[in-house]
Design a protein around this motif. Structure first.
Motif, PDB file in Angstrom:
ATOM      1  N   UNK A  83       0.863  -1.297  -0.012  1.00  0.00           N
ATOM      2  CA  UNK A  83      -0.060  -0.054   0.045  1.00  0.00           C
ATOM      3  C   UNK A  83       0.576   1.233   0.125  1.00  0.00           C
ATOM      4  N   UNK A  84       0.807   2.004  -0.947  1.00  0.00           N
ATOM      5  CA  UNK A  84       1.176   3.316  -0.828  1.00  0.00           C
ATOM      6  C   UNK A  84       0.146   4.523  -0.588  1.00  0.00           C
ATOM      7  N   UNK A  85       0.231   5.223   0.646  1.00  0.00           N
ATOM      8  CA  UNK A  85      -0.620   6.008   1.103  1.00  0.00           C
ATOM      9  C   UNK A  85       0.072   6.862   2.170  1.00  0.00           C
ATOM     10  N   UNK A  86      -0.480   8.090   2.407  1.00  0.00           N
ATOM     11  CA  UNK A  86      -0.278   8.872   3.472  1.00  0.00           C
ATOM     12  C   UNK A  86      -0.636   8.146   4.884  1.00  0.00           C
ATOM     13  N   UNK A  87       0.101   8.677   5.971  1.00  0.00           N
ATOM     14  CA  UNK A  87      -0.051   8.010   7.155  1.00  0.00           C
ATOM     15  C   UNK A  87      -1.527   8.391   7.826  1.00  0.00           C
TER      16      UNK A  87
ATOM     17  N   UNK B 220       3.555   7.840   2.009  1.00  0.00           N
ATOM     18  CA  UNK B 220       3.938   9.196   1.007  1.00  0.00           C
ATOM     19  C   UNK B 220       4.349  10.403   1.701  1.00  0.00           C
ATOM     20  N   UNK B 221       4.017  10.436   3.173  1.00  0.00           N
ATOM     21  CA  UNK B 221       4.442  11.676   4.093  1.00  0.00           C
ATOM     22  C   UNK B 221       6.126  11.619   4.030  1.00  0.00           C
ATOM     23  N   UNK B 222       6.714  12.747   4.145  1.00  0.00           N
ATOM     24  CA  UNK B 222       8.012  12.952   4.272  1.00  0.00           C
ATOM     25  C   UNK B 222       8.495  13.452   5.647  1.00  0.00           C
ATOM     26  N   UNK B 223       7.352  14.109   6.577  1.00  0.00           N
ATOM     27  CA  UNK B 223       7.794  14.512   7.909  1.00  0.00           C
ATOM     28  C   UNK B 223       7.880  13.555   8.854  1.00  0.00           C
ATOM     29  N   UNK B 224       8.734  13.642   9.995  1.00  0.00           N
ATOM     30  CA  UNK B 224       8.744  12.936  11.089  1.00  0.00           C
ATOM     31  C   UNK B 224       7.311  12.621  11.559  1.00  0.00           C
TER      32      UNK B 224
ATOM     33  N   UNK C 211      15.370  21.085  22.455  1.00  0.00           N
ATOM     34  CA  UNK C 211      14.148  20.078  22.803  1.00  0.00           C
ATOM     35  C   UNK C 211      12.968  20.651  22.553  1.00  0.00           C
ATOM     36  N   UNK C 212      12.847  21.984  22.669  1.00  0.00           N
ATOM     37  CA  UNK C 212      11.600  22.807  22.330  1.00  0.00           C
ATOM     38  C   UNK C 212      11.362  22.433  20.737  1.00  0.00           C
ATOM     39  N   UNK C 213      12.266  22.755  19.817  1.00  0.00           N
ATOM     40  CA  UNK C 213      12.508  22.512  18.489  1.00  0.00           C
ATOM     41  C   UNK C 213      11.866  21.214  18.139  1.00  0.00           C
ATOM     42  N   UNK C 214      12.625  20.216  18.916  1.00  0.00           N
ATOM     43  CA  UNK C 214      12.075  18.663  18.371  1.00  0.00           C
ATOM     44  C   UNK C 214      10.490  18.854  18.972  1.00  0.00           C
TER      45      UNK C 214
END
Lengths: 380, 380
Positions: free
Chosen positions: B268-272, B295-299, B345-348
């Motif tokens: 399956x190729x799909x977004x989370x 399909x997503x690229x973000x964490x 940490x705030x950034x993460x």
């Protein structure tokens, strides 16, 4: 009914690192010869056909060839069970096909209750099992010991007894002696669970496997055959072979037939000097698998290499009276700790060769020590 | 002569860690059903019966039960060879006994030249072999490649051809295509040695094993059956099953019969977000063995655990377009390196949750950081 009783082949076993496959093939040929000379009706193998649950390819091949020779070529019926060294699952591969040519190989408890009937005899083939398997089989959680399991097993077997026939049990476990004194000793040996022989006395003959010594049990009709070969130094004085058992109308007669190995297993207790002397070893088959107990107490440089030059198949080396540690020696040890490296080396050299360093040797030693100290210095 | 052609059972194989024994037993039952419905005269298994040379006990048990069911219970003749995944020595255990019930299992080259004759057909069972085995067998050091070996093998087989009968070859290797273009490609694929199909065209049918795709070769009478199951994600679009082959007076007709797995293998190729939405997954058999291409690229925090809560049998997870690394991102990375632990940490936290820390969270974080720095200080 005339059978050849053997057990504990342990195909693939090594003796202190030495491969025994050739020995095992050689012993097997004698088994076939004896079976043919004695015109037995069947060969009984009471477990531990292999030495390991996942035997090496060579062991699988050797055992396979043996069974083809025995059962397909010579057409001798075989009655066999799995032992604690065998993987019952791996061993049973092909089992249902083997039966077509009277090769009966039982590997699970439930098979024990369907006797193999040959002529005037019923064979109950009981493979090695653990109490939990008996609990499961009988749906009886009260079975805790091998003895409790065997009570139920024998009771169930007896329902199948045909009074017109002889009954033979083939099993693989630790059976405890008929004589009270022996029994008491054996029952506690090594913490092993034992089956009392009294449980098995309704059979005309019980062909056992598990113990390697044919005389491990003294009972007129419940017997271990022992191994075909000496599988450890502790067995070196045991006679190895197979049993020829005749059963007629519940009467048993039996005889032991020896198997000769290619190389004997033996122990020698002697001094190093004697062992290395041609006058001594010319009377010994030096190729044997030999366990050596050295009478000497002093250090002997390269002792194993020197001994192996005469006795190539040493399987064990020990000191009969340990190493010499006198009071003088203990004082020496204290002194040694205070010596500098050069003095320590001089002492060691004298101790092992009986000589002092030559001038050249002294020079080489000092150079080597200086060199090594330089290295330690640069690393530190 | 009507046969069922199958191969590459790989009993004991796992699919990315998932045990397939239940799937294999289920597929096997369908093989038996098809054989009975089609009333075939024999089942041909063209190698790789097991997945490993030393299969696990469970695999040995499963395969043993299959062969008992097939050959002893259903009395279907079996013609089988060992493949490169099998240990020929281990597999051949029992072989000479199997023949009594028409279970022919060939594991060595020399057996290939004694055809099994059934009704109007000669079966040449050629197990997997290496060129060195052909060199040894023919006493011909000039044999370097599989192709050279096969030339000699086929020539020798043809001497046994009975012109009144059909000839079937069963083999396990990489065969190279009939069409020039395909052949050229295949001959170099993966550096595998290939056997040209032209060498095998004198047989009426060639039942091949080794390649898992039933369409790996396009030839009207030289065919792979393919596996019974999808054994890797790359096979997910392949149709799996067995071939039913009829050979009458050198004429071959054949058909393919599908095998249905308990659980499908699928991609399956799909977004989370889509994957986690009930509207999407209610139409999917979530128990399938699924390879997911996100399909997503973000964490996405805990991505596997979250996905497994819906799709328990994920066998692969990847990013369709990789992770997002824009120029902005690259600049961010530079900046990140200059941040102090609290800012980092705030950034993460913002990056993974999209939110900023609450006052309480900020307090807990600072305390934790101070605590950890104290520890570092006392250790340093």
């Amino acid at each position: 009914m005339k059978i050849l009783h053997t057990a504990d082949w342990h195909i693939g076993r090594k003796l202190n690192g030495f491969d025994l496959l050739e020995e095992q093939r050689h012993a097997f040929k004698q088994v076939v010869d004896i079976a043919q000379q004695e015109q037995v009706d069947a060969i009984v193998i009471a477990g531990d056909l292999y030495d390991r649950s996942v035997p090496a390819t060579e062991a699988v091949e050797a055992f396979n060839q043996m069974m083809i020779a025995l059962n397909l070529d010579k057409k001798i019926p075989v009655l066999a069970i799995s032992g604690n060294h065998d993987s019952s699952t791996r061993l049973e591969t092909g089992g249902p096909w083997f039966e077509h040519t009277q090769f009966h190989l039982h590997t699970s408890l439930e098979q024990a209750f369907e006797p193999i009937e040959m002529q005037d005899t019923q064979f109950f083939l009981l493979p090695y099992f653990e109490p939990f398997q008996a609990r499961r089989y009988f749906h009886d959680e009260s079975i805790k010991s091998l003895e409790e399991a065997m009570e139920k097993i024998v009771r169930k077997m007896k329902k199948k007894f045909d009074s017109n026939k002889n009954q033979v049990l083939v099993a693989h476990f630790f059976a405890a002696g008929s004589q009270k004194s022996e029994s008491e000793t054996l029952l506690t040996v090594g913490g092993l669970e034992a089956v009392p022989v009294t449980l098995m006395e309704d059979f005309d003959y019980v062909a056992l496997g598990h113990l390697h010594n044919k005389n491990a049990l003294r009972h007129e009709k419940i017997k271990y055959s022992g191994t075909l070969l000496k599988y450890s130094l502790s067995e070196w004085k045991q006679e190895k072979g197979v049993r020829i058992v005749e059963i007629n109308a519940h009467k048993v007669t039996q005889a032991f037939q020896k198997i000769t190995p290619l190389k004997e297993v033996m122990c020698i207790e002697e001094t190093f000097q004697t062992l290395m002397s041609p006058d001594f070893y010319k009377n010994i088959c030096c190729e044997n698998y030999i366990g050596i107990s050295l009478k000497d107490q002093q250090i002997i440089p390269n002792v194993m290499a020197q001994l192996r030059s005469i006795y190539p198949n040493i399987i064990h080396l020990e000191r009969a009276q340990g190493r010499e540690v006198t009071k003088q020696k203990q004082r020496d040890i204290k002194e040694l700790k205070s010596l500098d490296p050069a003095a320590l080396f001089r002492h060691y050299f004298k101790d092992t060769t009986g000589e002092t360093l030559t001038e050249l040797q002294e020079k080489v030693m000092i150079e080597a020590l200086l060199e090594s100290q330089k290295k330690i210095g640069s690393e530190g």
